[in-house]
Enzyme design. Structure first.
Site, PDB file in Angstrom:
ATOM      1  N   LYS A   1       0.849  -1.205   0.000  1.00 14.62           N
ATOM      2  CA  LYS A   1       0.000   0.000   0.000  1.00 14.62           C
ATOM      3  C   LYS A   1       0.882   1.251   0.000  1.00 14.62           C
ATOM      4  CE  LYS A   1      -2.732   3.415   1.696  1.00 14.62           C
ATOM      5  NZ  LYS A   1      -2.314   4.755   2.125  1.00 14.62           N
TER       6      LYS A   1
ATOM      7  N   HIS B   1       5.116  11.821  11.328  1.00 16.78           N
ATOM      8  CA  HIS B   1       4.121  12.576  10.571  1.00 16.78           C
ATOM      9  C   HIS B   1       3.135  13.305  11.480  1.00 16.78           C
ATOM     10  CE1 HIS B   1       4.928   9.430   7.250  1.00 16.78           C
ATOM     11  NE2 HIS B   1       5.930  10.244   7.445  1.00 16.78           N
TER      12      HIS B   1
END
Ligand code: NAD
Length: 422
Positions: free
Chosen positions: A260, A374
């Site tokens: 992914k 992140h």
């Protein structure tokens, strides 16, 4: 309750359809405008691209920098709604530059068209008969697309198999078509439809499906890059990435997420250039499962110097002509921005971006963890979700990150405090 059964919806104008939808769902004027705005797309063009159009769905378009592929510099357009993907690709590309960037190549752009033949009395002999008249079938197919032939493509070869199914044996004919700069689905579908009557005649069976296969094993793109250990954080990072890769190679639950991450990069470029990302997704995951075991699309090894070497191999059916690549003005501008001249060159760039993306994800996982790395980007999204205005976002993000609680309810509380102070 209004009904969704609307006859002649397709015959209405875009404005009429939107007005109908607005009434049906009780949308505000602002919400209806958000759906109906078509951005860079001429409303008349959008209305012709798909059916029952009411507007367009814009995506952020970012530019990945630092990519050096086969000795050439590229700025890579990426259309994606997920934060940190573009930054990660740019960052990886910078580290790969330290050892010369990416080397990439492709096979010829050959797609497979399938013809399914059932009720064949003698399947093995029928298979032989199909192969015997290969030239005649190729000729029938090539007559259908003189333009493709003019550009150096066309039907090249034929394969035939007998497969066992729960409905009995079937003869499956594969037409191999060099699609040059087209993705090729329409081109190949037209050809297999033309070949079907000939195949039916010679096999004595009945043809059912005649359609392209998205498992494009004859249209592969490959890329390789060396990430010097000193540029990526030392031996520990190299070992961490190798551990993460071993996990993906052994476990399909991890591998799905590993792949992914690769597709984050791949799809973003595929979408930015107006290509069919469902076709690319279907091809990538079916290729990953070939041989009966779902595996990673990349490999990671250590070379003699202790540097990390990554490779990627996947089917990439992308084009520069046909479909939305030819009609979408943003896609066309993005292709110009990339400066690619062939579909194969585009596929090489996409493969390199996929590898870069995988490296970034593995490095983050092996070091600080994706979530921490992140956090501020994630916090920004959460702040906006909580209703922060442009003036309030930075302060909310700062506090969420410092508290290490990135949740909408906390963002809402912080907003209340900020507003109370005003
Ligand atoms: P297309 O038919 O619009 O364009 C391809 C044609 O362009 C070729 O057949 C050729 O005649 C011409 N051409 C001109 N210059 C060329 C060049 N340099 N190289 C090659 N061909 C050139 O499009 P397509 O690529 O055949 O089909 C792509 C579309 O099909 C996409 O929109 C895709 O979404 C859709 N589609 C996909 C599937 C699937 O993936 N299963 C199925 C059906 C349709």
């Amino acid at each position: 309750m209004p009904t969704s059964e609307i006859s002649g919806f397709y015959k209405k104008s875009m404005e009429e359809r939107l007005a109908l939808v607005k009434r049906f769902a009780g949308l505000s004027a602002e919400e209806s405008k958000a759906i109906g705005t078509t951005g860079a797309l001429d409303p008349a063009l959008v209305d012709r691209m798909i059916e029952n159009v009411v507007g367009a769905m814009p995506l952020p378009l970012g530019i990945a920098v630092n990519f050096l592929i086969n000795g050439r510099d590229y700025l890579v357009p990426m259309a994606i709604e997920e934060p940190s993907v573009v930054a990660a690709a740019s960052n990886s590309a910078k580290m790969a530059r330290a050892a010369g960037g990416f080397e990439a190549h492709t096979t010829e752009p050959v797609m497979i068209g399938q013809i399914q033949v059932v009720d064949v009395p003698d399947p093995q002999a029928a298979r032989m008969r199909v192969l015997e008249i290969k030239e005649r079938i190729l000729e029938v197919c090539n007559e259908k697309d003189p333009v493709l032939v003019k550009f150096g493509g066309g039907a090249r070869d034929l394969e035939a198999r007998v497969i066992e199914t729960h409905r009995g044996p079937m003869v499956i004919v594969h037409l191999l078509v060099d699609c040059r700069d087209a993705m090729g689905a329409n081109a190949v579908n037209t050809m297999v439809e033309a070949a079907a009557p000939v195949v039916e005649e010679v096999t004595g069976g009945r043809v059912y499906l005649r359609i392209i296969s998205n498992l494009a094993v004859k249209r592969l793109a490959r890329a390789k890059a060396t990430f010097p250990k000193d540029a990526i954080g030392g031996d520990e990072v190299v070992e961490g990435i190798l551990e993460a890769y071993a996990f993906a190679a052994a476990d399909p639950y991890r591998c799905a997420t590993h792949n992914k991450g690769i597709m984050n990069g791949v799809d973003a470029v595929v979408i930015a250039t107006g290509n069919d990302w469902r076709a690319v997704e279907a091809g990538a995951h079916s290729y990953a499962a070939m041989g009966g075991h779902y595996g990673p699309l990349t490999t990671w090894e250590k070379n003699r110097d202790g540097d990390l070497v990554g490779t990627i191999e996947l089917p990439l059916a992308v084009g520069l002509v046909g479909g939305a690549t030819a009609t979408h003005p943003t896609a066309k501008a993005n292709v110009k921005l990339l400066g690619v001249k062939t579909a194969q060159e585009l596929a090489q760039i996409i493969a390199a971006v996929g590898l870069a993306q995988n490296f970034a994800a593995l490095r983050a996982l092996a070091t600080e963890g994706i979530q921490r790395g992140h956090m501020s980007l994630h916090a920004r999204n959460i702040a906006v979700m909580a209703g922060a205005t442009v003036d309030e976002v930075d302060e909310v993000v700062r506090r969420l990150v410092s508290e290490r609680v990135i949740r909408v309810d906390r963002a809402q509380d912080i907003l209340k405090e900020i507003r109370a102070k005003k």
